[in-house]
Design a protein around this motif. Sequence first.
Motif, PDB file in Angstrom:
ATOM      1  N   ILE A  19       0.854  -1.199   0.000  1.00  0.00           N
ATOM      2  CA  ILE A  19       0.000   0.000   0.000  1.00  0.00           C
ATOM      3  C   ILE A  19       0.880   1.236   0.000  1.00  0.00           C
ATOM      4  CG2 ILE A  19      -1.784   1.285   1.229  1.00  0.00           C
ATOM      5  CD1 ILE A  19      -2.727  -1.371   2.421  1.00  0.00           C
ATOM      6  N   GLY A  22       5.497   4.785  -3.000  1.00  0.00           N
ATOM      7  CA  GLY A  22       6.584   5.771  -2.896  1.00  0.00           C
ATOM      8  C   GLY A  22       7.914   5.048  -2.848  1.00  0.00           C
ATOM      9  N   MET A  23       8.881   5.616  -2.143  1.00  0.00           N
ATOM     10  CA  MET A  23      10.214   4.999  -2.105  1.00  0.00           C
ATOM     11  C   MET A  23      10.167   3.615  -1.459  1.00  0.00           C
ATOM     12  SD  MET A  23      12.259   6.839  -3.764  1.00  0.00           S
ATOM     13  CE  MET A  23      13.859   6.129  -3.434  1.00  0.00           C
ATOM     14  N   ALA A  24       9.559   3.518  -0.287  1.00  0.00           N
ATOM     15  CA  ALA A  24       9.524   2.238   0.421  1.00  0.00           C
ATOM     16  C   ALA A  24       8.669   1.225  -0.329  1.00  0.00           C
ATOM     17  CB  ALA A  24       9.001   2.441   1.839  1.00  0.00           C
ATOM     18  N   VAL A  44      -0.650  -0.822  -4.653  1.00  0.00           N
ATOM     19  CA  VAL A  44      -1.781   0.099  -4.805  1.00  0.00           C
ATOM     20  C   VAL A  44      -1.370   1.479  -4.322  1.00  0.00           C
ATOM     21  CG1 VAL A  44      -2.796  -0.822  -2.665  1.00  0.00           C
ATOM     22  CG2 VAL A  44      -4.191   0.559  -4.170  1.00  0.00           C
ATOM     23  N   ALA A  47      -1.964   8.012  -5.953  1.00  0.00           N
ATOM     24  CA  ALA A  47      -1.650   8.910  -7.071  1.00  0.00           C
ATOM     25  C   ALA A  47      -1.198   8.030  -8.236  1.00  0.00           C
ATOM     26  CB  ALA A  47      -0.575   9.887  -6.642  1.00  0.00           C
ATOM     27  N   ALA A  61      20.067  15.149  -3.434  1.00  0.00           N
ATOM     28  CA  ALA A  61      21.045  14.334  -2.704  1.00  0.00           C
ATOM     29  C   ALA A  61      20.370  13.077  -2.184  1.00  0.00           C
ATOM     30  CB  ALA A  61      21.610  15.120  -1.522  1.00  0.00           C
ATOM     31  N   ILE A 159      -5.900   4.671  -6.487  1.00  0.00           N
ATOM     32  CA  ILE A 159      -6.794   4.038  -5.502  1.00  0.00           C
ATOM     33  C   ILE A 159      -6.373   4.513  -4.117  1.00  0.00           C
ATOM     34  CG2 ILE A 159      -7.735   1.882  -4.566  1.00  0.00           C
ATOM     35  CD1 ILE A 159      -8.087   1.847  -7.533  1.00  0.00           C
ATOM     36  N   TYR A 220       6.949  19.032   4.172  1.00  0.00           N
ATOM     37  CA  TYR A 220       6.702  17.669   3.725  1.00  0.00           C
ATOM     38  C   TYR A 220       5.567  17.699   2.715  1.00  0.00           C
ATOM     39  CZ  TYR A 220       7.837  12.756   4.099  1.00  0.00           C
ATOM     40  OH  TYR A 220       8.308  11.497   3.818  1.00  0.00           O
ATOM     41  N   ALA A 221       5.503  16.686   1.865  1.00  0.00           N
ATOM     42  CA  ALA A 221       4.539  16.704   0.766  1.00  0.00           C
ATOM     43  C   ALA A 221       3.117  16.892   1.300  1.00  0.00           C
ATOM     44  CB  ALA A 221       4.646  15.393  -0.004  1.00  0.00           C
ATOM     45  N   SER A 224       1.027  13.813   1.828  1.00  0.00           N
ATOM     46  CA  SER A 224       1.380  12.804   2.836  1.00  0.00           C
ATOM     47  C   SER A 224       0.351  12.925   3.958  1.00  0.00           C
ATOM     48  CB  SER A 224       2.789  13.073   3.381  1.00  0.00           C
ATOM     49  OG  SER A 224       3.734  12.919   2.353  1.00  0.00           O
ATOM     50  N   MET A 342      14.798  20.012  -6.640  1.00  0.00           N
ATOM     51  CA  MET A 342      13.818  19.464  -5.689  1.00  0.00           C
ATOM     52  C   MET A 342      12.848  20.457  -5.070  1.00  0.00           C
ATOM     53  SD  MET A 342      15.812  18.055  -2.370  1.00  0.00           S
ATOM     54  CE  MET A 342      16.980  19.009  -1.482  1.00  0.00           C
ATOM     55  N   SER A 422      15.509   8.710   1.591  1.00  0.00           N
ATOM     56  CA  SER A 422      14.950   8.039   0.401  1.00  0.00           C
ATOM     57  C   SER A 422      15.572   6.654   0.198  1.00  0.00           C
ATOM     58  CB  SER A 422      15.171   8.911  -0.838  1.00  0.00           C
ATOM     59  OG  SER A 422      16.553   9.129  -1.063  1.00  0.00           O
ATOM     60  N   SER A 425      14.630   4.258   2.992  1.00  0.00           N
ATOM     61  CA  SER A 425      13.219   3.847   2.911  1.00  0.00           C
ATOM     62  C   SER A 425      13.060   2.752   1.869  1.00  0.00           C
ATOM     63  CB  SER A 425      12.329   5.054   2.564  1.00  0.00           C
ATOM     64  OG  SER A 425      12.372   5.990   3.607  1.00  0.00           O
TER      65      SER A 425
HETATM   66  C1  FAD Z   1      10.988  18.201   1.263  1.00  0.00           C
HETATM   67  C2  FAD Z   1      11.692  16.895   1.395  1.00  0.00           C
HETATM   68  C3  FAD Z   1      13.023  16.807   1.155  1.00  0.00           C
HETATM   69  C4  FAD Z   1      13.694  15.612   1.264  1.00  0.00           C
HETATM   70  N1  FAD Z   1      14.995  15.580   0.951  1.00  0.00           N
HETATM   71  C5  FAD Z   1      15.635  14.407   0.890  1.00  0.00           C
HETATM   72  C6  FAD Z   1      16.950  14.354   0.377  1.00  0.00           C
HETATM   73  O1  FAD Z   1      17.539  15.359   0.005  1.00  0.00           O
HETATM   74  N2  FAD Z   1      17.544  13.138   0.317  1.00  0.00           N
HETATM   75  C7  FAD Z   1      16.920  11.986   0.707  1.00  0.00           C
HETATM   76  O2  FAD Z   1      17.515  10.917   0.593  1.00  0.00           O
HETATM   77  N3  FAD Z   1      15.671  12.024   1.203  1.00  0.00           N
HETATM   78  C8  FAD Z   1      15.000  13.193   1.299  1.00  0.00           C
HETATM   79  N4  FAD Z   1      13.711  13.240   1.760  1.00  0.00           N
HETATM   80  C9  FAD Z   1      13.131  12.047   2.396  1.00  0.00           C
HETATM   81  C10 FAD Z   1      12.458  11.063   1.461  1.00  0.00           C
HETATM   82  O3  FAD Z   1      11.713  11.724   0.513  1.00  0.00           O
HETATM   83  C11 FAD Z   1      11.589  10.144   2.320  1.00  0.00           C
HETATM   84  O4  FAD Z   1      12.393   9.595   3.324  1.00  0.00           O
HETATM   85  C12 FAD Z   1      10.959   8.997   1.535  1.00  0.00           C
HETATM   86  O5  FAD Z   1      10.268   9.473   0.417  1.00  0.00           O
HETATM   87  C13 FAD Z   1      10.030   8.187   2.429  1.00  0.00           C
HETATM   88  O6  FAD Z   1       9.571   7.103   1.703  1.00  0.00           O
HETATM   89  P1  FAD Z   1       8.116   6.484   1.942  1.00  0.00           P
HETATM   90  O7  FAD Z   1       7.921   5.433   0.924  1.00  0.00           O
HETATM   91  O8  FAD Z   1       7.941   6.156   3.366  1.00  0.00           O
HETATM   92  O9  FAD Z   1       7.108   7.697   1.633  1.00  0.00           O
HETATM   93  P2  FAD Z   1       6.776   8.339   0.220  1.00  0.00           P
HETATM   94  O10 FAD Z   1       7.932   8.257  -0.691  1.00  0.00           O
HETATM   95  O11 FAD Z   1       6.191   9.676   0.489  1.00  0.00           O
HETATM   96  O12 FAD Z   1       5.646   7.380  -0.376  1.00  0.00           O
HETATM   97  C14 FAD Z   1       4.374   7.220   0.189  1.00  0.00           C
HETATM   98  C15 FAD Z   1       3.413   6.810  -0.918  1.00  0.00           C
HETATM   99  O13 FAD Z   1       2.181   6.369  -0.375  1.00  0.00           O
HETATM  100  C16 FAD Z   1       1.108   6.894  -1.160  1.00  0.00           C
HETATM  101  N5  FAD Z   1      -0.082   6.912  -0.299  1.00  0.00           N
HETATM  102  C17 FAD Z   1      -0.270   7.667   0.801  1.00  0.00           C
HETATM  103  N6  FAD Z   1      -1.464   7.386   1.349  1.00  0.00           N
HETATM  104  C18 FAD Z   1      -2.037   6.424   0.586  1.00  0.00           C
HETATM  105  C19 FAD Z   1      -3.270   5.740   0.655  1.00  0.00           C
HETATM  106  N7  FAD Z   1      -4.145   5.955   1.635  1.00  0.00           N
HETATM  107  N8  FAD Z   1      -3.558   4.834  -0.313  1.00  0.00           N
HETATM  108  C20 FAD Z   1      -2.669   4.596  -1.322  1.00  0.00           C
HETATM  109  N9  FAD Z   1      -1.476   5.231  -1.428  1.00  0.00           N
HETATM  110  C21 FAD Z   1      -1.170   6.123  -0.481  1.00  0.00           C
HETATM  111  C22 FAD Z   1       1.620   8.256  -1.566  1.00  0.00           C
HETATM  112  O14 FAD Z   1       0.921   8.786  -2.649  1.00  0.00           O
HETATM  113  C23 FAD Z   1       3.085   7.956  -1.856  1.00  0.00           C
HETATM  114  O15 FAD Z   1       3.283   7.535  -3.176  1.00  0.00           O
HETATM  115  C24 FAD Z   1      13.000  14.442   1.668  1.00  0.00           C
HETATM  116  C25 FAD Z   1      11.642  14.524   1.926  1.00  0.00           C
HETATM  117  C26 FAD Z   1      10.979  15.741   1.772  1.00  0.00           C
HETATM  118  C27 FAD Z   1       9.526  15.820   1.992  1.00  0.00           C
END
Ligand code: FAD
Length: 614
Positions: A19, A22-24, A44, A47, A61, A159, A220-221, A224, A342, A422, A425
Amino acid sequence: MGLFGGRKTVFVDADILVIGGGMAGCGATYESRYWGRDLKIVCVEKANIERSGAVAQGLYAINCYMGMQWGENQPEDHVRYARNDLMGLVREDLGYDIARHVDSTVHKFEEWGLPIMRDPKTGRYQREGKWQIMIHGESYKPIVAEAARKAATKVYNRIMVTHLLMDAKKANRVAGAVGFNVRTGDFHVFRAKAVIVSAGGASHIFQPRAVGEGMGRTWYAPWSSASAYALPIQVGAKMTQMENRIVLTRFKDGYGPVGAYFLHLKTYTENGYGEEYEKRWYEDTKALVGDYIDRHPVPTCLRNHAILKEVAAGRGPIRMVTKEAFQDPHKETVGWENFLGMTIGQAVVWASQNIDPKHINPELTTSEPYVMGSHATCSGAWASGPEDYAPAEYQWGYNRMMTVDGLFGAGDTIGGTAHKFSSGSFTEGRIAGKAAVKYVKDMTNGQPQVSEQEYRDLEKLIYQPLENYRVGRNEIVAGTVSPSYLLPIHGLQRLEKIMDEYVGGISTNYMTNGVLLARGLELLAMLKEDMSHMGAEDLHSLQRAWELDHRLLASESVTHHTLFRKETRWPGYYYRGDHMKLDDENWHCFTLSRYDRNTGKWEMEKAPVYHIVD
Ligand SMILES: Cc1cc2nc3c(=O)[nH]c(=O)nc-3n(C[C@H](O)[C@H](O)[C@H](O)COP(=O)(O)OP(=O)(O)OC[C@H]3O[C@@H](n4cnc5c(N)ncnc54)[C@H](O)[C@@H]3O)c2cc1C
C-alpha cells in the motif's frame, strides 16, 4: 461515478499487497518479486507511482549512503549518528539493518540510470556531507518506479486505501484492504496473505505557516496524509515515538533545503544583527538536556532550540550567510541547482521577493511540526527486528512485521529508525518485502478469510460523505456552509488549529503541557464525533475526507504520546512546559500505544531502549 451513478466493486487477490508506491513501496514491490518469483504482488497507490510520494519532484542528494566500498563509513557509525541526533532513542537493530544494506540499494539506482555525481579527483561519489551523496535527481522517482512497475504483477494507481481488512477466522491477522478509485469511484477489495504499508508520513496535521491560498506549500509533501499511521492504528497495531514530531529549519516561505548550503557551500547562520548566537544558548540548553549538547554533531532539535531562543529574545530574523559563498561562481550554481532539482518554489519565492543570495543573506525560519519515520525523527509502527541482530524482546515474528500478523511496514511507516531518508526507505521496503515473502511461503494454517459483511459495511461508510452532501446540499448558505455537513477543508482547518494550539505548534512556539494536551484530546474527540457528518461533493472531495480521517487518528496518537512522555526530550521540536527537562532516569525508553477501535481507548506503555552498538 459511472453510467447512472453505478459503481463497480473490483476484487483483487494478491499474495502480497503493497500500500503506497513511494520509495519504500517501490522497494517492497521490487524485492518481493526477487524472492517470490511465482507470487502475485500487487502495489496500490492513491496517485501514480511515476511521480508519487515525497520524492515526486526529485531530490538533489541521497542522504543515506555508507560508502563501505571505499571504507568511508560502517553501519555502526550510522547507528551512532542517528542515536546521537535522536537524543539517545532509536531502534538500533532496525537502523543497523538498513545501514548494512543501503549501499547496495544506491548501486542499484545507479545501474537503473540515476546520475550520481562523482568527485573528479577520487572517482568516488561526490559527498555533500558525511552521509549524503549528490545526484542529478529530477528523475529519481520515475527511475525507481520503473523497477517496481516491472516487478509488480499489477500496479493499481489512483486508488485511495481507506481501511485494512482483518482475517475473519484468526484474530489479529490482516487479510487485505479496501479503497476507492479517485477517478471512477469504483470500490476496491484487495484480499491478500500479507500486507506491506508504505503510505508515507504526515503533513497538515499542525497548522502550517503558509495559510490561505498558500496552504499547499508545506515542507513535507501536502499529500502525505498520515495513512501510514492510521491504517495500522485502526487495526490495533502498536505505535512508537509518535510524540517525536519534526520541526525543520528551512529558508523562509519556500521551505528550501539548507543541507547543501551548510555542508557543501559551507555557509553559516547569524542573527538579525549579524552576530553568532548558538554559543550564547549553550548554558541554557545544557541546563535542559545535560551532556547531549556536547555531542557531535549537535542534535538537530538543539540547533532549532538556539534559533527559537534567539528569535524569542528579540534578535531575529536568523539569516543564512550566503553572500560570501555565492561570490564563487561554482558555489553559486550549486546553490541554485539545489533548488531546481527538488524545491523549485524556493527559487521562485526569492525571485518574487527580490532576494539574490549573492547580495542578500536570506532568512531562515522553523517549520510547523510534521510526523514521519524516515527523516530526522522516528514516529511510526512498532516492528519486529532482524533475526540475527535484534534483542529477543524486539522479535516476535518476521522482520518489519508489526504487532498484527501479516502486516508489515517500511519507510515513514516504521518507527524508531530515523535518518533512513529516500535510499533507506527503499532499503527498508526491500527488507519488508523479503520478510513478507517468507511469511507467505511459511503460511501453513490456511489463507486469511475476508468477511463480506466487513467490506460491505466499510463500503457504506466510505461513500457516506457523498450521500451526506447529496442530501444536505440544498440547505447551504454563503456558498459552502451547511447545517447538515462539514466539508473536508473545514475539518482540516479545525484539526490543524487544535493541534497547533494544544499540542505544540507554531502559534505557541512549540510549547504544550498536560492541561493543554488533555483539552486537545477533548477537542479532537469532538471533531471525531463530527466526522460522521462529513460531506463530499465529488470524488476528489471524498479523498480529502478520508485523508482527514487518517490525519485525525494520527493526531490523536501524537497527542496521547506527547501526554504520556513526561519530559522534554527534544527541545526545538516541542516543549512540555510542565516537564521542561530531559529525564533520562525515567524516560530513556520508547513510548508505545495501542488503539482499540471498539472502545476508542488508547493504552500506553514504555518499552526499553537497547544500546547494541557501543
Ligand atoms: C521536502 C523533502 C526533502 C527531502 N529531501 C531528501 C533528500 O535530500 N535526500 C533523501 O535521501 N531524502 C530526502 N527526503 C526524504 C524522502 O523523501 C523520504 O524519506 C521517503 O520518500 C520516504 O519514503 P516512503 O515510501 O515512506 O514515503 P513516500 O515516498 O512519500 O511514499 C508514500 C506513498 O504512499 C502513497 N499513499 C499515501 N497514502 C495512501 C493511501 N491511503 N492509499 C494509497 N497510497 C497512499 C503516496 O501517494 C506515496 O506515493 C525528503 C523529503 C521531503 C519531503
